[in-house]
Scaffold this motif. Structure first.
Motif: not given
Length: 324
Positions: A86-87, A90-91
């Motif tokens: 996810y991270h 997301d970035r």
């Protein structure tokens, strides 16, 4: 029917590597309309363990999974996603969104700049004042872009130098159209709101140009400045014909406008030129007369020298006879 090729299995290491390649090319993928070659490059960098189509499909699946996870998250941050990628995604998606917003803003600014500025009546009156103040400079300068830039600056840069130049040309064209429609005798004047102001600018420019032509012709060097000294012998000069002087000076007597004021100045030029020609002719006559007198004196001096020489020869002969 041939069996469908079995899809390759993605390991965690492969997915992490793909995310790195995706992040490094996120801007190119967002900008390009056709991006198959970018997925082909990623496939080559991943040693072709996956085809370009498989990489494209994997990116779409990861994007879809990210959006599903994001929709489940509490907007106030109370329940973050526990998905392992996810991270990272997301970035990637966040940086892509910022770049997209930047380009949208740039495009909107360019579209605003491309829109033509509207000229109000007060703007046109202000431009006419600036134009009239610099009419002579605009007429005299061969390259006048800097003058239009100065006008644009004085008008608070509400209009570019190109727009100011274009507006001046349009006003000049409109003035000439209105002038061609008006009665030459003045019985049907133009009703255009800027006719008198533009007429004043253009006619004053024409008069100033004619005045400078006259000044240059009067300030041209006179033949008397190169007149030789009367004491030196001179060949008999040939007097120039008035028709030659008039023909050679005719370009300076042309008037840039057919109006009544420049026509009167043209007649004054003729008078000035005739007066200059008469003065020049008188000077040349005086030079010729003085040259004739000098020549006569030189002939007399030569004759006198010949007589003295003859007397000396006779005297030398007598002295020689006596010595012998």
């Amino acid at each position: 029917m041939a069996m469908r090729k079995r899809r390759s299995g993605w390991t965690l290491q492969d997915e992490t590597e793909l995310l790195e390649k995706w992040e490094s090319r996120s801007y190119d993928l967002r900008k390009a309309k056709r991006n198959a070659h970018i997925y082909q490059e990623i496939s080559i960098e991943m040693e072709r363990r996956y085809t370009a189509e498989e990489i494209h499909c994997k990116v779409k699946n990861l994007t879809k999974k990210y959006r599903d996870e994001k929709s489940k998250i509490d907007p106030f941050g109370g329940s973050p996603s526990v998905w392992k990628h996810y991270h990272a995604i997301d970035r990637i998606m966040g940086s892509t969104a910022i770049n997209s917003a930047f380009f949208v803003k740039t495009d909107s600014l360019m579209s605003i700049r491309k829109q033509r500025s509207e000229w109000t009546l007060s703007d046109e009156i202000e431009l006419l004042e600036k134009w009239e103040a610099r009419s002579h400079d605009l007429r005299k300068a061969k390259r006048n872009a800097h003058i239009y830039r100065e006008i644009s600056k004085e008008m608070g840069r509400r209009f570019t130098a190109e727009e100011v130049h274009c507006k001046v040309k349009n006003l000049t064209k409109k003035y000439r159209e209105e002038k061609s429609k008006s009665d030459p005798s003045g019985g049907n004047p133009s009703v255009w709101k800027h006719y008198k102001a533009v007429h004043r600018i253009i006619e004053s420019t024409a008069v100033n140009s004619a005045l400078y032509i006259k000044t240059d012709s009067l300030n041209s060097p006179s033949p008397t400045s190169s007149m030789p000294s009367p004491s030196s012998p001179l060949p008999s000069p040939q007097l120039p014909s008035p028709s030659f002087q008039l023909s050679s000076s005719s370009p300076s007597m042309r008037s840039p406008s057919p109006s009544s004021a420049p026509t009167a100045r043209k007649r004054n030029y003729n008078g000035e030129m005739v007066k200059l020609i008469k003065q020049q002719t008188q000077v040349l006559k005086t030079i010729a007369k003085e040259s004739k007198l000098v020549n006569q004196e030189m002939v007399g001096a030569i004759l006198e020298q010949n007589r003295i020489t003859e007397k000396l020869l006779i005297l030398m002969e007598k002295i020689t006879e006596k010595l012998v």
